[in-house]
Design a protein around this motif. Sequence first.
Motif: not given
Length: 140
Positions: A90-104
């Motif tokens: 509701x406060x605006x748009x953010x363009x984010x990057x998600x770099x995954x280090x691990x997923x278990x």
Amino acid sequence: MNHLVQLTLVGRQRDPSGNETVTELSANAEFYERNGSLYILYEEKSEDGSLTKNVIKHKNNLLELTKKGAVNTCMVFEPGREYKTDYLTPFGLLRLGILTNSLKSQRQKDYLEITADYTLTEQERIISYCNIYIKIQNLG
């Protein structure tokens, strides 16, 4: 076949200064499997009463979290890859990057646990180091 489960979700975010924020959610959710993917559907209500519908999809070494409502985004977690996403609030748009280090993930007869460690960036600048922990109970 869909069935009702208990969802526990804990998110931890630590900014580059070391300040940590922890968010926790417990909710009833729907759980089902289709074409080798696990799906968890649940709703969140914000303090102002607006509703966000969420879908978690997990298959092999990939996790997706889609939010529609007060917040709109599709976050993708895959170890060693960075995904860009638009995070509309509701406060605006953010363009984010998600770099995954691990997923278990670990699945037993009556529960499923998923943990992802990732780095959140905006315009190549680190915003926070994050961890998401998902536990589904009463799988049947």
